[in-house]
Design a protein around this motif. Structure first.
Motif, PDB file in Angstrom:
ATOM      1  N   GLY A  68       0.809  -1.212   0.000  1.00 27.28           N
ATOM      2  CA  GLY A  68       0.000   0.000   0.000  1.00 27.28           C
ATOM      3  C   GLY A  68       0.841   1.261   0.000  1.00 27.28           C
ATOM      4  N   TRP A  71       2.253   1.795  -3.488  1.00 28.73           N
ATOM      5  CA  TRP A  71       1.237   2.353  -4.372  1.00 28.73           C
ATOM      6  C   TRP A  71       0.993   3.829  -4.057  1.00 28.73           C
ATOM      7  N   GLY A  72       1.037   4.197  -2.780  1.00 33.37           N
ATOM      8  CA  GLY A  72       0.846   5.594  -2.414  1.00 33.37           C
ATOM      9  C   GLY A  72       1.930   6.491  -2.980  1.00 33.37           C
ATOM     10  N   PRO A 122      -7.124   9.345  -8.192  1.00 35.59           N
ATOM     11  CA  PRO A 122      -6.626   8.491  -7.098  1.00 35.59           C
ATOM     12  C   PRO A 122      -7.600   7.379  -6.742  1.00 35.59           C
ATOM     13  N   TYR A 126      -6.681   3.546  -6.195  1.00 35.13           N
ATOM     14  CA  TYR A 126      -7.045   2.848  -4.963  1.00 35.13           C
ATOM     15  C   TYR A 126      -7.787   1.553  -5.275  1.00 35.13           C
ATOM     16  N   VAL A 129      -5.232  -0.829  -6.078  1.00 34.74           N
ATOM     17  CA  VAL A 129      -4.549  -1.227  -4.837  1.00 34.74           C
ATOM     18  C   VAL A 129      -5.313  -2.352  -4.149  1.00 34.74           C
ATOM     19  N   ALA A 166      -6.865  -2.048   4.000  1.00 35.29           N
ATOM     20  CA  ALA A 166      -7.629  -1.211   3.077  1.00 35.29           C
ATOM     21  C   ALA A 166      -8.078   0.078   3.759  1.00 35.29           C
ATOM     22  N   GLU A 169      -4.958   2.335   4.321  1.00 31.27           N
ATOM     23  CA  GLU A 169      -4.504   2.955   3.076  1.00 31.27           C
ATOM     24  C   GLU A 169      -5.483   4.020   2.602  1.00 31.27           C
ATOM     25  N   LEU A 170      -6.782   3.809   2.821  1.00 30.15           N
ATOM     26  CA  LEU A 170      -7.769   4.809   2.407  1.00 30.15           C
ATOM     27  C   LEU A 170      -7.600   6.096   3.195  1.00 30.15           C
ATOM     28  N   LEU A 173      -4.485   7.838   2.152  1.00 28.66           N
ATOM     29  CA  LEU A 173      -4.677   8.468   0.853  1.00 28.66           C
ATOM     30  C   LEU A 173      -5.422   9.791   0.994  1.00 28.66           C
TER      31      LEU A 173
END
Length: 299
Positions: A68, A71-72, A122, A126, A129, A166, A169-170, A173
């Motif tokens: 994660g 990916w960010g 994004p 996501y 992701v 998840a 990461e949300l 983000l």
């Protein structure tokens, strides 16, 4: 409102290669690396005893977190390049007169590009992701079953890991998008004026501002000024201060699988006054860029 939504959708169509198609191709790389890691001896978690019930979550949780974070970083880098390219695209491809003919102001057009940078673009990454994380967890579980590894998670354990990562990461983000919004807006506004050279020129602005303060107000050097300290503070990721608590202490120190606790901790660390100032700054520079765009196109 429909015109604004159409403008945002246009940004996704024009840049889906970097925000959707490209990341989908990288998912295959993630799955391949997972298969190799658990089949060629790079990851060996064959263990018995009481650790066997705890280790599976640790083994699968941290790779998901690292994935994660990777990916960010990819998303933030691509977003800045999008701002440098997308805000100057109309001028570069000679479609300015076409877009000027629409019943939408220059400010709303630029605002739609910025809205795409913090919503649909994004959001597409996501979604990828989540797909890559689900495939990685499932592939790792299947690979451990095939090679006889003792440390395996139940389906409920995998779902718990997926849900917590998840959520983490949300929240990361959303926080990062809000925190770096003024930087993205500045790059976009610069792109309206100078095109793709917006990123290097935007990087020079902090140094120039710090140098002006150093020359006028004094100090040891330009990097020891209030301007530089403030910009350094604004450029630091907000989750950086959580490393000691959530990573360095390890899974024994805190419940690393608690996504809600991590999210609340991260939200509590945010300087929301600075977020508000950043939003006002972003709208301000976009307005100035729209005025330049309107007058430049008229000439």
């Amino acid at each position: 409102m429909k015109a604004f939504a159409a403008l945002v959708h246009r940004e996704f169509i024009e840049h889906r290669g970097a925000f959707f198609i490209g990341p989908l191709l990288l998912v295959a790389v993630v799955v391949a690396m997972t298969v190799l890691a658990f089949t060629v001896g790079r990851v060996d978690v064959r263990i018995t005893g009481s650790m066997a019930t705890m280790l599976p979550g640790v083994v699968l949780f941290w790779p998901a977190m690292v994935l994660g974070v990777a990916w960010g970083l990819y998303l933030l880098a691509v977003l800045f390049f999008y701002c440098a390219d997308g805000f100057a695209a109309d001028k570069r491809n000679n479609s300015m007169l076409f877009w000027k003919s629409m019943p939408v102001s220059d400010f709303r057009m630029l605002l739609a590009k910025l809205a795409a940078a913090i919503t649909i673009l994004p959001g597409a990454v996501y979604a990828v992701v989540l797909l890559s994380m689900a495939l990685m967890l499932a592939t790792a579980q299947i690979a451990m079953m095939i090679n006889g590894t003792a440390a395996m998670s139940s389906l409920l354990g995998l779902v718990t890991i997926f849900w917590n990562v998840a959520l983490i990461e949300l929240v990361q983000l959303l926080v990062s998008l809000l925190w770096y919004l003024p930087f993205m807006a500045l790059v976009g506004a610069m792109a309206v004026v100078v095109g793709r050279w917006a990123i290097p020129l935007s990087l020079l602005l902090p140094t120039l501002a710090a140098t002006v303060e150093w020359v006028t107000l004094g100090g040891l050097h330009p990097f020891e000024t209030r301007t530089w300290h403030y910009l350094s503070y604004r450029a630091t990721m907000r989750e950086a201060g959580m490393v000691d608590t959530w990573i360095a202490d390890g899974p024994m120190g805190v419940d690393v699988n608690s996504g809600v606790a991590y999210a609340l901790d991260l939200i509590s660390r945010i300087d929301w006054l600075q977020v508000g100032i950043g939003i006002a700054f972003a709208l301000g520079v976009l307005y100035l860029a729209s005025e330049y765009r309107r007058r430049a196109a008229a000439n």
